[in-house]
Design an enzyme around this catalytic site. Structure first.
Site, mmCIF file in Angstrom:
data_model
loop_
_atom_site.group_PDB
_atom_site.id
_atom_site.type_symbol
_atom_site.label_atom_id
_atom_site.label_comp_id
_atom_site.label_asym_id
_atom_site.label_seq_id
_atom_site.Cartn_x
_atom_site.Cartn_y
_atom_site.Cartn_z
ATOM 1 N N ASP A 11 -11.233 3.108 4.264
ATOM 2 C CA ASP A 11 -11.657 1.702 4.203
ATOM 3 C C ASP A 11 -13.178 1.593 4.124
ATOM 4 O OD1 ASP A 11 -9.890 -0.368 3.940
ATOM 5 O OD2 ASP A 11 -9.330 -0.429 6.059
ATOM 6 N N GLN B 82 -4.764 -1.287 9.513
ATOM 7 C CA GLN B 82 -4.712 -2.646 8.966
ATOM 8 C C GLN B 82 -5.329 -3.635 9.961
ATOM 9 O OE1 GLN B 82 -3.420 -3.381 5.786
ATOM 10 N NE2 GLN B 82 -4.229 -5.434 6.153
ATOM 11 N N LYS C 204 0.840 -1.212 0.000
ATOM 12 C CA LYS C 204 0.000 0.000 0.000
ATOM 13 C C LYS C 204 0.872 1.259 0.000
ATOM 14 C CE LYS C 204 -3.854 -2.396 2.112
ATOM 15 N NZ LYS C 204 -4.547 -2.844 3.321
#
Ligand code: NAD
Length: 298
Positions: free
Chosen positions: A132, A109, A65
């Protein structure tokens, strides 16, 4: 020989949907948008990536990422924290990132270590920076059909489907799996795109029969190879979200999806491979959400 008498071996193979190539095109578009934001605002869009603990797969995802963000002209702010980090320390970091004007997107994460409440952390993220799309505010807006930050994996699946099929209106979609991360938002996105949507899960009855109704079959169960030929309507478009790490007899790891690719390929019209299907789209959509959050905040 009639079509119905053809053996499976004689049928043409499904088109393989190349998620890597499509993600590359998407990243090039995102880079243009990121550069235009930087021209206007005098700074790059910013993405904070927070990783707690030492899960090896999470470290690989976070590194990918950060690298791809930088390649697209997005400034990244990685925070790699020790597994002993307390919930209150993590919440304090989130509060600081919420207040940091250089940060447009915050990604924590998952999974987090057991002593940290994932829901509390997700809800602490400013919804405007929730790239997200897991915050209840964004979940609610997606369900209400309003513009929102949308979870990256289902968004990537939707873009692949629209690229392949164009207008999805009226198509019958079946989703295997009802997680908050993939199955549920996927169902809502396809409903918003005017599909007729069915969600099946571990308690559903006669899964093959349900799946055989599908023009679009999206599978996110985490069960290696569970979808065989008897689940597929001829010509269906099949999106395999599953990522399962298996070891061969020599102990070598390989990734497989939830779909038995060899069995399904002669029946489906198109399907995504694993790896190289949905996976690359997930990161591309994270970058897309970051630039979109930056534009909305400016
Ligand atoms: P999850 O474990 O949270 O949910 C799995 C869902 O599948 C559940 O709703 C369960 O009811 C259903 N299910 C399980 N076994 C089933 C069965 N035998 N029949 C019918 N339904 C069944 O998983 P998740 O987070 O949604 O992830 C699913 C898969 O997708 C995993 O393999 C994961 O690694 C992968 N994944 C990939 C990406 C990507 O970027 N490609 C992103 C997220 C998840």
């Amino acid at each position: 020989m009639t079509k119905s008498m053809e053996s499976v071996e004689e049928r043409p193979k499904a088109t393989v949907i190349d998620g890597r190539a499509f993600a590359q095109t998407l990243r090039a578009e995102i880079a243009v948008n990121a550069a235009s934001f930087a021209d206007r605002q005098g700074r790059q869009p910013g993405l904070a990536v927070v990783l707690v603990g030492d899960d090896p797969a999470s470290h690989v995802y976070v590194s990918a990422k950060v690298r791809q963000a930088s390649e697209a002209g997005i400034a990244s702010f990685p925070h790699r924290l020790d597994s002993s980090t307390s919930e209150s320390e993590l919440l304090a970091l989130i509060a600081a990132l919420n207040a940091d004007e250089r940060v447009d997107g915050i990604l924590v994460q998952l999974p987090l270590p057991n002593h940290i409440d994932e829901n509390m952390v997700i809800e602490a993220i400013d919804p405007a920076k929730d790239v997200d799309g897991f915050h209840p505010y964004n979940v609610g807006r997606l369900h209400a059909g309003k513009p929102s930050l949308v979870p990256c994996t289902p968004l990537g699946c939707l873009l692949l489907l629209q690229e392949r099929l164009g207008d999805l209106s009226g198509l019958k979609a079946v989703i295997v799996g009802r997680s908050n991360i993939v199955g549920k938002p996927m169902a809502q996105l396809l409903l918003n795109a005017h599909c007729t949507v069915t969600v099946v899960h571990s308690r559903s009855r006669d899964l093959p029969k349900e799946c055989r109704q599908a023009d679009i079959l999206v599978v996110a169960a985490g069960r290696p190879g569970m979808i065989g030929a008897d689940y597929i309507k001829p010509g269906a478009t099949v999106i395999d979200v599953g990522i399962n790490r298996l070891e061969d007899d020599a102990g070598r790891a390989r990734l497989v999806g939830d779909v038995d690719f060899a069995a399904v390929s002669p029946i489906a019209g198109a399907l995504t491979p694993v790896p190289g299907g949905v996976g690359p789209m997930t990161i591309a959509c994270l970058l897309r959400n970051t630039v979109s959050a930056a534009n909305s905040r400016s």
